[in-house]
Design a protein around this motif. Structure first.
Motif, PDB file in Angstrom:
ATOM      1  N   ALA A 163      76.612 -32.475 -77.258  1.00  0.00           N
ATOM      2  CA  ALA A 163      75.003 -32.700 -76.054  1.00  0.00           C
ATOM      3  C   ALA A 163      74.612 -31.207 -76.601  1.00  0.00           C
ATOM      4  O   ALA A 163      73.298 -30.789 -75.839  1.00  0.00           O
ATOM      5  N   TYR A 164      75.432 -29.793 -76.110  1.00  0.00           N
ATOM      6  CA  TYR A 164      74.900 -28.600 -75.966  1.00  0.00           C
ATOM      7  C   TYR A 164      75.924 -27.971 -76.485  1.00  0.00           C
ATOM      8  O   TYR A 164      77.012 -28.051 -76.363  1.00  0.00           O
ATOM      9  N   ASP A 165      75.385 -26.451 -76.804  1.00  0.00           N
ATOM     10  CA  ASP A 165      76.424 -25.429 -76.915  1.00  0.00           C
ATOM     11  C   ASP A 165      75.622 -23.998 -76.256  1.00  0.00           C
ATOM     12  O   ASP A 165      75.078 -24.161 -76.321  1.00  0.00           O
ATOM     13  N   GLY A 166      77.121 -23.690 -75.763  1.00  0.00           N
ATOM     14  CA  GLY A 166      76.263 -21.928 -75.232  1.00  0.00           C
ATOM     15  C   GLY A 166      76.587 -21.591 -73.723  1.00  0.00           C
ATOM     16  O   GLY A 166      78.082 -21.575 -73.951  1.00  0.00           O
ATOM     17  N   GLU A 167      76.079 -20.702 -73.233  1.00  0.00           N
ATOM     18  CA  GLU A 167      77.600 -20.086 -71.725  1.00  0.00           C
ATOM     19  C   GLU A 167      76.591 -20.770 -70.566  1.00  0.00           C
ATOM     20  O   GLU A 167      75.889 -20.926 -71.033  1.00  0.00           O
ATOM     21  N   LEU A 168      77.564 -20.967 -69.570  1.00  0.00           N
ATOM     22  CA  LEU A 168      76.987 -21.438 -68.071  1.00  0.00           C
ATOM     23  C   LEU A 168      78.180 -20.589 -67.364  1.00  0.00           C
ATOM     24  O   LEU A 168      79.287 -20.736 -67.267  1.00  0.00           O
ATOM     25  N   VAL A 169      77.935 -19.589 -66.102  1.00  0.00           N
ATOM     26  CA  VAL A 169      78.600 -19.855 -64.939  1.00  0.00           C
ATOM     27  C   VAL A 169      77.604 -20.254 -64.445  1.00  0.00           C
ATOM     28  O   VAL A 169      76.567 -20.384 -63.794  1.00  0.00           O
ATOM     29  N   GLU A 170      78.643 -20.368 -63.004  1.00  0.00           N
ATOM     30  CA  GLU A 170      78.173 -20.989 -61.514  1.00  0.00           C
ATOM     31  C   GLU A 170      79.240 -20.807 -60.887  1.00  0.00           C
ATOM     32  O   GLU A 170      79.733 -19.485 -60.850  1.00  0.00           O
ATOM     33  N   SER A 171      78.570 -21.081 -59.449  1.00  0.00           N
ATOM     34  CA  SER A 171      78.995 -20.381 -58.066  1.00  0.00           C
ATOM     35  C   SER A 171      78.438 -20.868 -57.419  1.00  0.00           C
ATOM     36  O   SER A 171      77.731 -21.802 -57.170  1.00  0.00           O
ATOM     37  N   PHE A 172      79.846 -21.103 -56.051  1.00  0.00           N
ATOM     38  CA  PHE A 172      79.307 -21.630 -55.086  1.00  0.00           C
ATOM     39  C   PHE A 172      80.186 -21.083 -53.562  1.00  0.00           C
ATOM     40  O   PHE A 172      80.978 -21.281 -53.618  1.00  0.00           O
ATOM     41  N   VAL A 173      79.085 -21.264 -52.445  1.00  0.00           N
ATOM     42  CA  VAL A 173      79.848 -20.828 -51.632  1.00  0.00           C
ATOM     43  C   VAL A 173      79.789 -21.460 -49.960  1.00  0.00           C
ATOM     44  O   VAL A 173      77.696 -21.887 -50.090  1.00  0.00           O
ATOM     45  N   GLY A 174      80.673 -22.635 -49.347  1.00  0.00           N
ATOM     46  CA  GLY A 174      80.046 -23.467 -48.456  1.00  0.00           C
ATOM     47  C   GLY A 174      80.654 -23.276 -47.560  1.00  0.00           C
ATOM     48  O   GLY A 174      82.199 -22.836 -46.995  1.00  0.00           O
ATOM     49  N   ILE A 175      80.203 -24.597 -46.575  1.00  0.00           N
ATOM     50  CA  ILE A 175      81.614 -24.723 -45.548  1.00  0.00           C
ATOM     51  C   ILE A 175      82.057 -26.473 -45.566  1.00  0.00           C
ATOM     52  O   ILE A 175      81.274 -26.872 -45.752  1.00  0.00           O
ATOM     53  N   GLU A 176      83.571 -26.543 -45.747  1.00  0.00           N
ATOM     54  CA  GLU A 176      83.964 -27.892 -45.489  1.00  0.00           C
ATOM     55  C   GLU A 176      83.962 -28.265 -44.266  1.00  0.00           C
ATOM     56  O   GLU A 176      85.367 -27.224 -43.409  1.00  0.00           O
ATOM     57  N   ARG A 177      83.948 -28.704 -43.270  1.00  0.00           N
ATOM     58  CA  ARG A 177      84.398 -29.756 -42.338  1.00  0.00           C
ATOM     59  C   ARG A 177      84.583 -30.833 -42.145  1.00  0.00           C
ATOM     60  O   ARG A 177      84.093 -32.515 -43.316  1.00  0.00           O
ATOM     61  N   LYS A 178      86.178 -31.356 -41.688  1.00  0.00           N
ATOM     62  CA  LYS A 178      86.707 -32.472 -41.717  1.00  0.00           C
ATOM     63  C   LYS A 178      86.783 -33.826 -40.605  1.00  0.00           C
ATOM     64  O   LYS A 178      86.643 -32.746 -39.668  1.00  0.00           O
ATOM     65  N   PHE A 179      86.873 -34.427 -40.582  1.00  0.00           N
ATOM     66  CA  PHE A 179      86.159 -35.623 -39.567  1.00  0.00           C
ATOM     67  C   PHE A 179      87.444 -37.198 -39.909  1.00  0.00           C
ATOM     68  O   PHE A 179      86.814 -37.175 -41.106  1.00  0.00           O
ATOM     69  N   GLY A 180      86.912 -37.438 -38.523  1.00  0.00           N
ATOM     70  CA  GLY A 180      88.116 -38.895 -39.073  1.00  0.00           C
ATOM     71  C   GLY A 180      89.494 -38.453 -39.491  1.00  0.00           C
ATOM     72  O   GLY A 180      89.826 -37.687 -39.541  1.00  0.00           O
ATOM     73  N   ASP A 181      89.784 -39.605 -39.935  1.00  0.00           N
ATOM     74  CA  ASP A 181      91.176 -39.143 -40.631  1.00  0.00           C
ATOM     75  C   ASP A 181      90.870 -39.373 -42.498  1.00  0.00           C
ATOM     76  O   ASP A 181      92.577 -38.416 -42.446  1.00  0.00           O
ATOM     77  N   TYR A 182      89.852 -39.443 -43.083  1.00  0.00           N
ATOM     78  CA  TYR A 182      89.714 -39.660 -44.263  1.00  0.00           C
ATOM     79  C   TYR A 182      88.344 -38.683 -44.800  1.00  0.00           C
ATOM     80  O   TYR A 182      88.327 -38.592 -45.751  1.00  0.00           O
ATOM     81  N   TRP A 183      88.102 -38.652 -43.861  1.00  0.00           N
ATOM     82  CA  TRP A 183      86.125 -37.946 -44.107  1.00  0.00           C
ATOM     83  C   TRP A 183      86.341 -36.612 -44.722  1.00  0.00           C
ATOM     84  O   TRP A 183      87.219 -35.789 -42.999  1.00  0.00           O
ATOM     85  N   SER A 184      84.901 -35.656 -44.771  1.00  0.00           N
ATOM     86  CA  SER A 184      84.970 -34.743 -45.303  1.00  0.00           C
ATOM     87  C   SER A 184      83.827 -34.163 -45.086  1.00  0.00           C
ATOM     88  O   SER A 184      82.876 -35.164 -46.421  1.00  0.00           O
ATOM     89  N   VAL A 185      82.461 -33.486 -45.205  1.00  0.00           N
ATOM     90  CA  VAL A 185      81.633 -33.410 -45.693  1.00  0.00           C
ATOM     91  C   VAL A 185      81.585 -31.434 -46.106  1.00  0.00           C
ATOM     92  O   VAL A 185      82.154 -30.480 -45.765  1.00  0.00           O
ATOM     93  N   THR A 186      81.106 -31.679 -47.641  1.00  0.00           N
ATOM     94  CA  THR A 186      80.834 -29.790 -47.425  1.00  0.00           C
ATOM     95  C   THR A 186      79.473 -29.597 -47.856  1.00  0.00           C
ATOM     96  O   THR A 186      78.855 -30.257 -48.756  1.00  0.00           O
ATOM     97  N   LEU A 187      78.959 -28.479 -47.486  1.00  0.00           N
ATOM     98  CA  LEU A 187      77.188 -28.016 -47.344  1.00  0.00           C
ATOM     99  C   LEU A 187      77.762 -26.397 -47.533  1.00  0.00           C
ATOM    100  O   LEU A 187      78.237 -25.289 -47.058  1.00  0.00           O
ATOM    101  N   GLY A 188      76.806 -26.158 -48.639  1.00  0.00           N
ATOM    102  CA  GLY A 188      76.348 -24.240 -49.266  1.00  0.00           C
ATOM    103  C   GLY A 188      75.254 -24.025 -50.597  1.00  0.00           C
ATOM    104  O   GLY A 188      75.579 -25.206 -50.728  1.00  0.00           O
ATOM    105  N   PRO A 189      74.978 -23.134 -50.143  1.00  0.00           N
ATOM    106  CA  PRO A 189      73.800 -22.845 -51.530  1.00  0.00           C
ATOM    107  C   PRO A 189      74.609 -22.747 -53.020  1.00  0.00           C
ATOM    108  O   PRO A 189      76.362 -22.149 -52.708  1.00  0.00           O
ATOM    109  N   THR A 190      73.989 -22.362 -54.236  1.00  0.00           N
ATOM    110  CA  THR A 190      75.424 -22.400 -55.375  1.00  0.00           C
ATOM    111  C   THR A 190      74.030 -21.719 -56.107  1.00  0.00           C
ATOM    112  O   THR A 190      72.769 -21.748 -55.643  1.00  0.00           O
TER     113      THR A 190
END
Length: 664
Positions: A421-448
């Motif tokens: 599909a493609y060739d080349g270089e890729l650099v990625e980064s992410f910083v965020g907050i992960e919040r758990k609620f209940g027994d099984y759920w979690s939400v993650t939000l932050g800039p990338t």
């Protein structure tokens, strides 16, 4: 033949109530019209199984009659306690010895009957010459009337043939008359507090939590277990040091009912007090104490204690965790809580390999520290290499960030890609907050943010500098990350992007992934697993999107049977173009045939579409058979899949995949 003796034993406690030894752990009281219940023990093995000098033995079979075949648990319990069955491989030298075994069994059987709620049950036995195995043999040929009761003489081998021959086999037959079962008519609580005692009937809610209901058969096990449930009820009400006292069971022999009174010695009601940590070495004690799920001064609750222990155990920092109140209750009404931990090793080095016919071999390695700065910070550094990509990646997680059940998460990667599909270089980064609620759920939000310099089919072939926001909602109720047998996994991803430099691009990617697991048996050896994936990109045409942000399908983690990224639109050279929407579905049946080996037939389908809202949702389907070798780490997967919608000069006849863990 002389008519022998028939032995019959009646219940010794007729006219007064009786109760099983399993029911009675305490003294009982009686009242007018009711019987006082007594305790029972098991009889001793009265037969020594000694053989006479000549080695004569009387072989026998044991039969239990008179019980409804649907009472399987009762029948099994009788067989388990039976002396005559246990010693059947060691026959007695005389009928008197067999009779002693049977007498011992009568006592045992009546005890079991009481444990199952049949307090008036009676047991009798007799010993008869065994029925011939061949129904064509006449009674004369078999030595006489098979229904005759055998004489219970104490002489060894009485009636045995001369010349040292073994005597004829006999049947030991127990006749069980269960009589009318006793029913549970009343459940009371006697609550002994430091300043007063309250006696009352159990409420409907308390009966439900104790797994009891009025009118049920008064069997021993549920009545005994209900006592611990009653203790748990009082703990939930803020009494951490509650204990079970005297349990009183009364039988009404006229009405055939049982009344039970549970005594609960509560101690003082308490609130959560100071938290003390024991066993910590390199992990900070304040960090460990911060896992408590309750607020200071909150009323004591065993559910909060259980939650705290679970969260600490899931931190992967400890081999064992014990959370418990340690009395007594202080004058201010608070009870201290002790958290005792045993730390595990916090550094790990590992790796893995995989293989597919389309992509060839791949390998990865990682180093991880789960307690980087002493408060459970996890840093993971990895390297991977395959025919598709090579590069480095890093991930960081700081638990309990600013508040409980919240973590600071970050990840970054720098890779070189070489796919159809493609060739080349890729650099990625992410910083965020992960919040758990209940027994099984979690939400993650932050800039990338990411930088890409990729060349692909129908691609701008320019460098992109993108900034965006990553939002992920997850649910995971599965029981095993590598080999789930029950539960489900759901993930909803919403990520808007905009250009920071270079070509202009503004778009939003939305995707949903889900899988569900149904076990057909308690051990999870037979599991039906299904998965689905849907996604769409809004805001730009396909040709204006960076190649790596388009949707692709096909391969070992997608639609097996097709090459990696090859499901969907392709150009004249057979290279994938990707698309702005995707749809996938798959189902497989996992059958673990032995401790180490299993098979997995499966079928999967999917497709990628150029438009965000395609009108035609036709899928490309594939089917295959997988083999699993189960290891201590997880199942080793070997899958063979064939495309059912094979495209000429595009798809191979089959694909092979080898990796660790299930496909999904």
């Amino acid at each position: 033949m002389n008519r022998g003796k028939r032995y019959s034993r009646k219940s010794r406690l007729r006219g007064i109530g009786v109760v099983s030894v399993l029911l009675m752990g305490s003294a009982v009281s009686g009242c007018s019209g009711d019987g006082v219940l007594s305790e029972f023990g098991f009889g001793k093995d009265s037969d020594s199984a000694a053989q006479d000098v000549l080695g004569v033995q009387i072989p026998y079979q044991v039969k239990i009659e008179g019980i409804d075949p649907q009472e399987e648990k009762l029948i099994n319990a009788l067989r388990e306690v039976s002396t005559s069955i246990r010693l059947q491989s060691r026959p007695t030298p005389s009928l008197a010895g067999l009779e002693r075994r049977a007498e011992d069994d009568v006592e045992r059987f009546e005890t079991v009957l009481r444990a199952f709620g049949f307090y008036d049950g009676q047991v009798a036995f007799n010993i008869r010459k065994a029925e011939p195995d061949d129904p064509t043999i006449s009674d004369d040929e078999n030595g006489g009337d098979g229904d005759d009761v055998v004489s219970a003489t104490s002489e060894p081998a009485a009636g045995a043939p001369a010349g040292g021959e073994q005597p004829d086999p006999v049947d030991l037959i127990y006749q069980v008359d269960v009589k009318q079962p006793y029913l549970l008519s009343e459940v009371k609580f006697s609550i002994v507090r430091p300043d007063h005692t309250t006696k009352r009937e159990a409420t409907d809610e308390e009966l439900e939590r104790s797994n009891l209901h009025l009118g049920q058969r008064a069997a021993a096990d549920p009545i005994i277990l209900a006592e611990q449930y009653a203790v748990d009820i009082m703990r939930d009400r803020g009494y951490p040091l509650v204990e079970a006292g005297k349990r009183t069971v009364i039988a009404n022999t006229t009405e055939k009912t049982i009344s039970v009174t549970y005594e609960l010695i509560t101690g003082a009601q308490a609130n959560f007090g100071k938290v003390n940590v024991k066993g910590a070495e390199s992990v900070d004690e304040d960090f460990i104490a911060g896992y408590r799920s309750w607020k200071p001064g909150q009323k004591y609750s065993p559910e909060e204690v259980k939650t705290t222990r679970r969260d600490l155990a899931q931190s992967n920092l400890f081999d064992s965790v014990i959370v418990k109140p340690v009395g007594p209750v202080a004058e201010n009404g608070e009870i201290p809580v002790e958290i005792e931990v045993h730390e595990r090793k916090h550094r790990t080095i590992g790796g893995g390999v995989d293989f597919s016919t389309a992509d060839g071999p791949g390998a990865n390695a990682f180093w991880e520290n789960r307690n980087l700065f002493g408060a459970g910070e996890r840093l993971r550094l990895g390297i991977e290499g395959s025919g598709q990509s090579q590069g480095l990646e890093a991930a960081f997680r700081k638990p309990q960030f600013l508040k409980r059940r919240q973590a600071l998460v970050a990840d970054a990667s720098a890779k070189s890609y070489s796919t159809d599909a493609y060739d080349g270089e890729l650099v990625e980064s992410f910083v965020g907050i992960e919040r758990k609620f209940g027994d099984y759920w979690s939400v993650t939000l932050g800039p990338t943010a990411e930088y890409s310099d990729l060349t692909g089919a129908d691609s701008p072939n320019e460098q992109f500098y993108l900034g965006g926001l990553r939002g992920v909602l997850r649910r995971d109720s599965t029981d095993n990350p590598l080999d789930p047998t029950e539960g489900n996994r759901l993930e909803f991803n919403l990520s808007p992007y905009t250009s920071l430099s270079g070509p202009s691009a503004q778009f939003t990617s939305v995707s949903f992934n889900g899988s569900q697991y149904f076990a057909f048996d308690e051990d999870g050896d037979y599991v039906l697993a299904g998965r689905g994936r849907a996604g769409m990109i809004i805001g730009e045409d396909r040709s204006d999107l960076p190649a790596n942000k388009r949707f692709y399908s096909g391969g070992g983690g997608s639609v097996r049977g097709y090459e990696y990224q090859k499901v969907g639109p392709i150009d004249e050279d057979g290279d994938p173009l990707g698309g702005r929407s995707v749809l996938e579905a798959g189902i497989e049946f996992r059958a673990r045939l032995t401790e180490s080996f299993g098979i997995v037939p499966f079928i999967e389908g999917g497709n990628v579409f150029e438009a965000s809202d395609p009108e035609d949702l036709d899928l490309l389907w594939a089917a295959g058979l997988g083999f699993r070798y189960y290891t201590a780490v997880g199942p080793l997967r070997f899958d063979v899949a064939v495309p059912l919608d094979k495209r000429d000069n595009v798809d191979d006849d089959f694909q092979i995949y080898l990796s660790l863990g299930q496909a999904f």
